[in-house]
Design a protein around this motif. Structure first.
Motif, PDB file in Angstrom:
ATOM      1  N   THR A   1       2.426  -2.965   4.822  1.00  0.00           N
ATOM      2  CA  THR A   1       1.238  -3.595   5.393  1.00  0.00           C
ATOM      3  C   THR A   1       1.679  -4.267   6.690  1.00  0.00           C
ATOM      4  O   THR A   1       2.708  -4.955   6.722  1.00  0.00           O
ATOM      5  CB  THR A   1       0.614  -4.644   4.449  1.00  0.00           C
ATOM      6  OG1 THR A   1       1.579  -5.651   4.148  1.00  0.00           O
ATOM      7  CG2 THR A   1       0.117  -3.998   3.170  1.00  0.00           C
ATOM      8  N   HIS A   2       0.955  -4.040   7.744  1.00  0.00           N
ATOM      9  CA  HIS A   2       1.264  -4.612   9.055  1.00  0.00           C
ATOM     10  C   HIS A   2       2.709  -4.306   9.475  1.00  0.00           C
ATOM     11  O   HIS A   2       3.428  -5.168   9.979  1.00  0.00           O
ATOM     12  CB  HIS A   2       1.010  -6.118   9.083  1.00  0.00           C
ATOM     13  CG  HIS A   2      -0.364  -6.482   8.631  1.00  0.00           C
ATOM     14  ND1 HIS A   2      -1.483  -6.243   9.393  1.00  0.00           N
ATOM     15  CD2 HIS A   2      -0.804  -7.038   7.479  1.00  0.00           C
ATOM     16  CE1 HIS A   2      -2.550  -6.654   8.743  1.00  0.00           C
ATOM     17  NE2 HIS A   2      -2.180  -7.131   7.572  1.00  0.00           N
ATOM     18  N   LEU A   3       3.121  -3.078   9.188  1.00  0.00           N
ATOM     19  CA  LEU A   3       4.466  -2.578   9.531  1.00  0.00           C
ATOM     20  C   LEU A   3       5.593  -3.308   8.804  1.00  0.00           C
ATOM     21  O   LEU A   3       6.755  -3.216   9.193  1.00  0.00           O
ATOM     22  CB  LEU A   3       4.690  -2.615  11.047  1.00  0.00           C
ATOM     23  CG  LEU A   3       3.691  -1.821  11.888  1.00  0.00           C
ATOM     24  CD1 LEU A   3       3.967  -2.030  13.378  1.00  0.00           C
ATOM     25  CD2 LEU A   3       3.736  -0.348  11.541  1.00  0.00           C
TER      26      LEU A   3
END
Length: 121
Positions: free
Chosen positions: A54-56
Motif C-alpha cells: 500500500t502506498h509503495l
C-alpha cells in the motif's frame, strides 16, 4: 471488374473492418489463453504468499493466487469490451455511398453475407 456503387471510401472502410475483425479474433484468443493460464496458476499456486503493498510500502502478506485473479478479473472485463467492439465492427459499410447512397440496385445484404458481416450500415 467494375465496382459500381462502391466508392473507394466504402472499400477502404470495409477493408479496415475486415482486418479489424480478424485482429480482434487473434487478440481474443490470446486473451482467453491468458485468462486460462492465470486461473490454472492461481489454482496450482494457491499456497504461495507474497507481500502486499500500500502506498509503495510493504504491508500484509497476501496470496499470490489472489493477486493473480485480481488481474484476471480486469482481463475478463477487457475480453467483454473486446466482444462488444467486435459487434460494432461487424457492420458492412460497402455500398453506402459517400453522401446520399446511390441509384444502383446493389444487394447489400447478400454482399454482407458473402463478406461474413453480421449486418449492413
Amino acid at each position: 471488374k467494375l465496382h459500381t456503387g462502391q466508392s473507394r471510401n466504402d472499400q477502404v472502410a470495409t477493408d479496415v473492418r475486415l482486418w479489424l475483425k480478424q485482429e480482434c479474433m487473434v487478440i481474443r484468443s490470446l486473451l482467453v489463453e491468458l485468462l486460462k493460464t492465470a486461473a490454472n496458476r492461481a489454482e496450482s499456486e494457491v499456497d504461495l504468499l507474497m507481500p502486499g503493498y500500500t502506498h509503495l510500502q510493504p504491508a500484509q502478506a497476501i496470496r499470490w493466487s489472489h493477486w493473480m485473479l485480481c488481474h484476471a478479473s480486469k482481463w475478463k472485463r477487457d475480453l467483454e469490451r473486446l466482444d462488444d467492439l467486435v459487434k460494432r465492427v461487424d457492420v458492412m459499410p460497402l455500398g453506402s455511398g459517400a453522401l446520399a447512397g446511390h441509384p444502383f440496385g446493389l444487394d447489400r445484404a447478400s454482399l454482407a453475407k458473402d463478406l461474413n458481416f453480421a449486418q449492413i450500415t
